[in-house]
Design a protein around this motif. Structure first.
Motif, PDB file in Angstrom:
ATOM      1  N   ILE A  36      34.762  44.600  30.500  1.00 16.99           N
ATOM      2  CA  ILE A  36      33.739  45.472  31.071  1.00 16.99           C
ATOM      3  C   ILE A  36      32.867  46.052  29.959  1.00 16.99           C
ATOM      4  O   ILE A  36      33.384  46.572  28.966  1.00 16.99           O
ATOM      5  CB  ILE A  36      34.383  46.608  31.883  1.00 16.99           C
ATOM      6  CG1 ILE A  36      35.158  46.056  33.070  1.00 16.99           C
ATOM      7  CG2 ILE A  36      33.320  47.583  32.368  1.00 16.99           C
ATOM      8  CD1 ILE A  36      35.853  47.111  33.884  1.00 16.99           C
ATOM      9  N   TYR A  84      34.362  45.360  38.441  1.00 11.43           N
ATOM     10  CA  TYR A  84      33.958  44.505  37.325  1.00 11.43           C
ATOM     11  C   TYR A  84      35.252  43.974  36.711  1.00 11.43           C
ATOM     12  O   TYR A  84      35.971  44.711  36.035  1.00 11.43           O
ATOM     13  CB  TYR A  84      33.156  45.314  36.306  1.00 11.43           C
ATOM     14  CG  TYR A  84      31.840  45.827  36.852  1.00 11.43           C
ATOM     15  CD1 TYR A  84      30.750  44.972  36.996  1.00 11.43           C
ATOM     16  CD2 TYR A  84      31.686  47.159  37.229  1.00 11.43           C
ATOM     17  CE1 TYR A  84      29.543  45.434  37.503  1.00 11.43           C
ATOM     18  CE2 TYR A  84      30.477  47.629  37.726  1.00 11.43           C
ATOM     19  CZ  TYR A  84      29.414  46.753  37.862  1.00 11.43           C
ATOM     20  OH  TYR A  84      28.213  47.217  38.367  1.00 11.43           O
ATOM     21  N   GLU A 135      28.930  47.099  43.961  1.00 16.27           N
ATOM     22  CA  GLU A 135      28.722  46.623  42.594  1.00 16.27           C
ATOM     23  C   GLU A 135      29.882  45.719  42.232  1.00 16.27           C
ATOM     24  O   GLU A 135      31.029  46.157  42.219  1.00 16.27           O
ATOM     25  CB  GLU A 135      28.665  47.786  41.595  1.00 16.27           C
ATOM     26  CG  GLU A 135      27.487  48.713  41.739  1.00 16.27           C
ATOM     27  CD  GLU A 135      27.461  49.763  40.631  1.00 16.27           C
ATOM     28  OE1 GLU A 135      27.868  49.439  39.489  1.00 16.27           O
ATOM     29  OE2 GLU A 135      27.054  50.899  40.901  1.00 16.27           O
ATOM     30  N   TYR A 136      29.576  44.465  41.950  1.00 14.42           N
ATOM     31  CA  TYR A 136      30.615  43.590  41.431  1.00 14.42           C
ATOM     32  C   TYR A 136      29.984  42.491  40.602  1.00 14.42           C
ATOM     33  O   TYR A 136      28.838  42.086  40.815  1.00 14.42           O
ATOM     34  CB  TYR A 136      31.477  42.990  42.555  1.00 14.42           C
ATOM     35  CG  TYR A 136      30.768  42.017  43.466  1.00 14.42           C
ATOM     36  CD1 TYR A 136      30.706  40.662  43.151  1.00 14.42           C
ATOM     37  CD2 TYR A 136      30.177  42.439  44.653  1.00 14.42           C
ATOM     38  CE1 TYR A 136      30.066  39.761  43.991  1.00 14.42           C
ATOM     39  CE2 TYR A 136      29.538  41.554  45.494  1.00 14.42           C
ATOM     40  CZ  TYR A 136      29.486  40.210  45.155  1.00 14.42           C
ATOM     41  OH  TYR A 136      28.841  39.330  45.983  1.00 14.42           O
ATOM     42  N   GLN A 188      33.393  39.528  34.752  1.00 18.43           N
ATOM     43  CA  GLN A 188      33.197  39.814  33.324  1.00 18.43           C
ATOM     44  C   GLN A 188      33.954  38.769  32.503  1.00 18.43           C
ATOM     45  O   GLN A 188      35.179  38.734  32.533  1.00 18.43           O
ATOM     46  CB  GLN A 188      33.711  41.216  32.994  1.00 18.43           C
ATOM     47  CG  GLN A 188      33.273  42.301  33.976  1.00 18.43           C
ATOM     48  CD  GLN A 188      31.821  42.675  33.846  1.00 18.43           C
ATOM     49  OE1 GLN A 188      31.400  43.282  32.857  1.00 18.43           O
ATOM     50  NE2 GLN A 188      31.025  42.317  34.848  1.00 18.43           N
ATOM     51  N   HIS A 219      33.473  49.304  43.945  1.00 20.06           N
ATOM     52  CA  HIS A 219      32.931  48.650  42.751  1.00 20.06           C
ATOM     53  C   HIS A 219      34.050  47.911  42.025  1.00 20.06           C
ATOM     54  O   HIS A 219      35.150  48.429  41.895  1.00 20.06           O
ATOM     55  CB  HIS A 219      32.336  49.685  41.797  1.00 20.06           C
ATOM     56  CG  HIS A 219      31.161  50.421  42.372  1.00 20.06           C
ATOM     57  ND1 HIS A 219      30.516  51.433  41.707  1.00 20.06           N
ATOM     58  CD2 HIS A 219      30.498  50.284  43.551  1.00 20.06           C
ATOM     59  CE1 HIS A 219      29.512  51.890  42.443  1.00 20.06           C
ATOM     60  NE2 HIS A 219      29.496  51.209  43.576  1.00 20.06           N
TER      61      HIS A 219
END
Length: 630
Positions: A443, A408, A435-436, A439, A406
């Motif tokens: 975050i 972000y 999950e990516y 941002q 993951h």
């Protein structure tokens, strides 16, 4: 162009679904009544009694009371309505930030009712706007003192974003109400009490390779008691026990105490949706650790067996024949055939020795009974650092099959890390970029935007996913959906309100990749070097043996257009027309919106290839795909 011998996995680009931002109840699940079964912690949530005097025990028109059936089972409460004044008592449901209804559309009303005393002859339902204008109406005639479900359908005469449901009664007396429900008839595939059509269409249009569900942190729960338990989400909808959504008070900037899970969309519906879209189902189960950003509550190792059994039973539910216990449950829900599940995820974002210790128990049990099932493990919540390194070290020693990563991060991180997987061990576990999302602020900041800068940076990064298709087997943006008035987290790939929905620039990038994924990886270089940020360019190439096409993806991150000269030497593509798909925008801060849903979206064009060379100009700040017939 040189064939690498590496196959692009059919699962390369997929969808990550999580019930955050009202993505299920109030979103994908088309139910329009909030708290239909009076099961919220405050059981009158969503229900208003505008004609009653709340401070008087002598209700002139009537009174609504919540009665407990029992502590057992899933449906604990029902509403008892005492109507003291014929036509005087009114009950309003406010919906999920209102209810979106459409002119000319048909709606299905249903309610469970039981007459207790007196003679209530009709239960009337009206859809009203903010001025109390009636947009549609129907009624049912309760005729039994035992619980019975009544159904009726009606049309709506005007489109309204913020409609409400108004319930009145004809006659006087006392009546029990439960499972008060309103659905549009025009659902995905026309299924009764089904999914919201426009939202599923956006997903289906992506041609996803997989559907991961039911989410990320929602799998774990803030506490173990509040975790997602798949067995409570299958079978009769009325018997699915509702749960406080773990996101309802997670962020001080967006508290949503009315955010619950009815599980009207449960594991059966997720499997069915996967099948509808031709996507591999990828369920993720808790591993006996509550969210480590919250309580981090642990199941003792000697009490882990029920959690492991849940995983084994899920495989039986998905794949078992109708002679098995859980296969029978699936068949009773209308799907006797296997869902042919190939993957299962154990744990979401857990880290440290506690996760590895528990994961080993799951892996041993699953492989002993179902050796063909591919298990997805996790490397924690971050793409680097101690948690990440420890997780990978342990999972690699165990010969784990697929590890979920993951990240972000800011847009610049995605451009700078397009070579992330170039150095990964080709003989180690495969990667699920699960999950990516770029941002733009920080975050979990409520100020993050789905702007072109973020989407263009993700497009550049994804050339690196594709170039490393021998390592990266699955990838998905996250989160998937957000209600314009009910969100907790930004950015999100698809935004919707009660009537409309649109794909962000990030969605358009994902769709361009997923619908042009190809089957075989090709090598594309400049002066023998990979194209990773030199002169602001990023590139990858594949061929599709099914369509006999050469597909070249190029991202230009500079503020100026650039001329490209691409040789297709080594392929059969020497002459002919080339299909071009380009998404470009001068303003990196630009976004799509309900008013301009396709502001940033791919535009079709064409080019010509002569003597095996493609001469084109890629616009400034653009993502282009060139499709050459072989």
């Amino acid at each position: 162009m040189e064939d690498t011998g590496i196959k692009i996995q059919p699962t390369m680009y997929g969808i990550f679904f999580e019930d955050i931002n009202f993505a299920a109840d109030g979103g994908l699940y088309a139910e329009m009544i909030k708290n239909r079964s009076f099961e919220f912690t405050l059981p009158k949530t969503g229900w208003l009694e505008p004609n009653s005097d709340r401070h008087s025990y002598n209700k002139e028109s009537g009174i609504l009371s919540i009665i407990k059936y029992s502590e057992e089972g899933a449906n604990h409460n029902f509403a008892r309505v005492e109507v003291n004044n014929d036509e005087g008592y009114v009950l309003i449901n406010e919906g999920f930030r209102g209810m979106g209804v459409k002119e000319g559309a048909q709606y299905d009303f249903s309610v469970k009712a039981a007459k207790r005393s007196g003679d209530i002859q009709k239960i009337k339902l009206q859809v009203i706007d903010s001025l109390d204008n009636v947009l549609g109406a129907t009624s049912i005639t309760p005729d039994s003192d035992s619980w019975k479900t009544y159904e009726s359908s009606f049309g709506v005469t005007k489109t309204e974003m913020k409609a409400k449901v108004k319930i009145t009664f004809e006659g006087e007396g006392e009546i029990g109400l439960d499972m008060i429900s309103l659905f549009p008839q025009d659902t995905w595939k026309g299924r009764k009490k089904g999914l919201r059509k426009d939202l599923v269409q956006l997903l289906d249009d992506m041609n996803p390779g997989f559907l991961r569900f039911p989410g990320g942190c929602i799998v774990e729960g803030r506490t173990l008691a509040g975790r997602y338990q798949w067995k409570k989400t299958v079978g009769d909808i009325e018997n699915r026990e509702s749960l406080i959504n773990r996101w309802n008070t997670e962020f001080a900037h967006r508290p949503t105490p009315d955010y619950y899970q009815s599980f009207g969309i449960g594991f059966f519906e997720y499997f069915q949706l996967s099948e509808d879209m031709g996507a591999e189902p990828l369920p993720i189960l808790g591993c006996g650790i509550a969210c480590q950003f919250n309580t981090g509550e642990l199941v003792p190792m000697d009490e882990l067996d029920p959690y492991v059994q849940d995983a084994l039973d899920l495989i039986e539910f998905a794949n078992g024949d109708t002679s098995t216990a859980w296969g029978q449950v699936r068949a009773a829900m209308g799907h006797p055939e296997s869902f042919n599940m190939k993957y299962i995820g154990i744990g979401n974002e857990q880290w440290g020795p506690a996760y590895i210790e528990r994961y080993k128990v799951f892996e041993k049990a699953i492989k002993a009974k179902y050796p063909e099932i591919i298990i997805v493990s996790g490397s924690g919540p971050f793409p680097e650092g101690d948690y990440f390194e420890y997780g990978w070290e342990q999972l690699k020693q165990m010969n784990a099959e697929i590890v979920d990563e993951h990240y972000y991060k800011p847009p610049v991180w995605f451009r700078e890390h397009a070579d992330r997987y170039d150095s990964y061990d080709r003989n180690g576990p495969k990667v699920f970029a699960g999950e990516y999302a770029a941002q733009t602020m920080a975050i979990a900041s409520p100020k993050n935007k789905n702007n072109w800068n973020a989407a263009l940076s993700e497009a550049a990064f994804m050339t690196g996913l594709e170039r490393n298709a021998d390592v990266v087997y699955l990838s998905s943006y996250a989160p998937l959906m957000a209600h314009a008035e009910g969100w907790q987290w930004t950015p999100d790939m698809i935004w919707f309100n009660n009537l409309e929905s649109f794909g962000t620039p990030n969605y358009q990038v994902q769709k361009m990749y997923a619908t042009n994924s190809g089957t075989d990886l090709l090598k594309i270089t400049e002066d023998g070097e990979k194209i990773i940020g030199k002169d602001g360019l990023y590139a990858s190439a594949v061929k599709d043996v099914n369509t006999n096409e050469l597909i070249i993806k190029v991202v230009n991150t500079l503020e100026i257009a650039q001329k490209l000269s691409i040789s297709t030497e080594g392929s059969n593509s020497q002459q002919g027309n080339v299909g071009v798909l380009t998404m470009a925008m001068d303003n990196l801060e630009a976004e799509n919106s309900f008013e301009q849903p396709m502001k940033i979206s791919p535009k079709e064009g064409s080019a010509t290839i002569n003597e095996g060379r493609l001469e084109v100009e890629i616009p400034a700040q653009a993502f282009s795909i060139y499709k050459i017939k072989g």
